[in-house]
Design an enzyme around this catalytic site. Structure first.
Site, PDB file in Angstrom:
ATOM      1  N   GLY A 146      38.887  36.937  33.097  1.00 40.00           N
ATOM      2  CA  GLY A 146      40.210  36.863  32.429  1.00 40.00           C
ATOM      3  C   GLY A 146      41.148  35.563  32.660  1.00 40.00           C
ATOM      4  N   ASN A 190      36.485  43.524  27.809  1.00 38.80           N
ATOM      5  CA  ASN A 190      37.362  43.010  26.695  1.00 38.80           C
ATOM      6  C   ASN A 190      37.754  41.621  26.552  1.00 38.80           C
ATOM      7  OD1 ASN A 190      38.931  46.059  25.979  1.00 38.80           O
ATOM      8  ND2 ASN A 190      38.003  46.172  27.967  1.00 38.80           N
ATOM      9  N   THR A 191      37.717  40.980  27.908  1.00 44.87           N
ATOM     10  CA  THR A 191      38.019  39.528  27.379  1.00 44.87           C
ATOM     11  C   THR A 191      36.748  38.879  26.709  1.00 44.87           C
ATOM     12  OG1 THR A 191      38.678  39.491  29.776  1.00 44.87           O
ATOM     13  CG2 THR A 191      38.150  37.408  29.168  1.00 44.87           C
ATOM     14  N   GLU A 244      36.951  45.179  42.093  1.00 44.63           N
ATOM     15  CA  GLU A 244      35.520  44.582  42.667  1.00 44.63           C
ATOM     16  C   GLU A 244      35.383  44.871  44.343  1.00 44.63           C
ATOM     17  OE1 GLU A 244      32.913  42.749  41.109  1.00 44.63           O
ATOM     18  OE2 GLU A 244      33.838  43.022  39.200  1.00 44.63           O
ATOM     19  N   CYS A 263      40.854  46.629  29.829  1.00 50.75           N
ATOM     20  CA  CYS A 263      39.772  46.042  30.695  1.00 50.75           C
ATOM     21  C   CYS A 263      38.633  47.057  31.293  1.00 50.75           C
ATOM     22  CB  CYS A 263      40.495  45.150  31.753  1.00 50.75           C
ATOM     23  SG  CYS A 263      39.499  44.328  32.963  1.00 50.75           S
ATOM     24  N   THR A 264      37.624  46.634  31.307  1.00 47.58           N
ATOM     25  CA  THR A 264      36.562  47.731  31.545  1.00 47.58           C
ATOM     26  C   THR A 264      36.564  47.834  33.025  1.00 47.58           C
ATOM     27  OG1 THR A 264      34.891  46.178  31.737  1.00 47.58           O
ATOM     28  CG2 THR A 264      35.052  47.450  29.784  1.00 47.58           C
TER      29      THR A 264
HETATM   30  N1  DGL Z   1      36.050  43.773  32.868  1.00 51.45           N
HETATM   31  C1  DGL Z   1      36.389  42.570  31.804  1.00 51.45           C
HETATM   32  C2  DGL Z   1      37.226  42.837  30.838  1.00 51.45           C
HETATM   33  O1  DGL Z   1      37.112  43.902  30.364  1.00 51.45           O
HETATM   34  C3  DGL Z   1      36.704  41.046  32.671  1.00 51.45           C
HETATM   35  C4  DGL Z   1      37.746  41.221  33.857  1.00 51.45           C
HETATM   36  C5  DGL Z   1      37.648  39.713  34.536  1.00 51.45           C
HETATM   37  O2  DGL Z   1      36.756  39.165  34.831  1.00 51.45           O
HETATM   38  O3  DGL Z   1      38.681  39.270  34.624  1.00 51.45           O
HETATM   39  O4  DGL Z   1      38.193  42.293  30.421  1.00 51.45           O
END
Ligand code: DGL
Length: 264
Positions: free
Chosen positions: A43, A74-75, A152, A184-185
């Site tokens: 992100g 999502n990123t 995390e 964001c997942t």
């Molecule tokens: N989980 C990811 C998303 O949905 C990425 C988050 C990240 O690595 O900053 O954006």
């Protein structure tokens, strides 16, 4: 029928929230998951870097003979999807459109909040897609980058995560939003904590549910559904133990991850 596995990827453990919904919707599909734990977070990185990392991961998943890819990030979905579909010749499913659809169904007062990484918010992808469907919706976005390391670390509902959520979400709760997209997942892992801060009146939208439904419909429509035992394989770019621990918690199954060096 197509018995090849589905490939799913994210920067780390976040995409497991999508895996969970895919398992529910498609229990007979085998899944190959890649979490880029050596390079998380995505992100805060540039579009070019995120696209390059994603292309490396897709090449790895293709080496495992996947029939389709779900970008459980999502990123990547908001910054790199258009380029990735030009680079690879297989169906690729993203998570922004499903989030938008779920949000349009949920909102009554047409005031919605979107939270995501800096790169997702900066891309404006959610706003653009929402406005294409309904120009009268008011959208307030907020980047919440610290939610990713908290997820995390497995700190999903403690004092630190709650205080972080309060600081991040204060502005949004003052805007009278009736729905909030977890853009964001990683964020569904903090859903309880986010829910306490935004209050019960706000519908929390996890795009993963609609993404799983869309995947099922796509595979069905194209005769690509599998009849497997639902085997799960996990690959990461670093720290297999930490990933496996969170994976066990999220999926409530014993998961073992294998380390892969994508740059070799
Ligand atoms: N989980 C990811 C998303 O949905 C990425 C988050 C990240 O690595 O900053 O954006």
């Amino acid at each position: 029928m197509d018995n090849r596995p589905i490939g799913i990827f994210d920067s780390g453990v976040g995409g497991l929230t999508v895996v969970k919904q895919i398992i529910k919707a498609l229990p007979n599909e085998d899944i190959i998951y890649f979490g880029d734990t050596a390079r998380v977070p995505y992100g805060s990185k540039t579009k070019e870097t995120v696209t390059n990392f994603s292309a490396q991961i897709i090449r790895f998943l293709l080496s495992k003979n996947v029939k389709t890819i779900i970008i459980a990030c999502n990123t990547v979905s908001s910054n790199s999807y258009d380029e990735l579909i030009k680079m690879f010749d297989l169906p690729i499913i993203e998570v922004v459109t499903p989030g938008v659809e779920a949000c349009l169904n949920a909102t009554k007062n047409k005031i919605v909040g979107i939270i995501g990484t800096e790169a997702t918010v900066k891309s404006g992808a959610y706003e653009k897609k929402i406005r294409q469907k309904d120009n009268n919706i008011k959208v307030y976005s907020k980047a919440c980058p610290l939610f990713v390391p908290l997820a995390e670390e497995g700190w999903t509902d403690n004092d630190i995560s709650r205080q972080t959520a309060e600081i991040y979400l204060r502005d949004l709760t003052e805007k009278n939003i009736d729905s909030i997209i977890l853009g964001c997942t990683h964020y569904p892992l903090l859903k309880k904590c986010i829910g306490k801060v935004v209050g019960e009146a706000v519908t929390i939208i996890d795009p993963a549910k609609t993404a799983a439904k869309k995947t099922k419909n796509y595979l069905d429509k194209h005769g690509m559904l599998g009849k497997n035992n639902g085997n799960l394989s996990f690959y990461v770019s670093d720290n297999t133990e930490k990933f496996s621990f969170i994976c066990n918690t999220v999926l409530k199954k014993t998961c073992t991850a294998e380390k892969v060096d994508l740059e070799k």
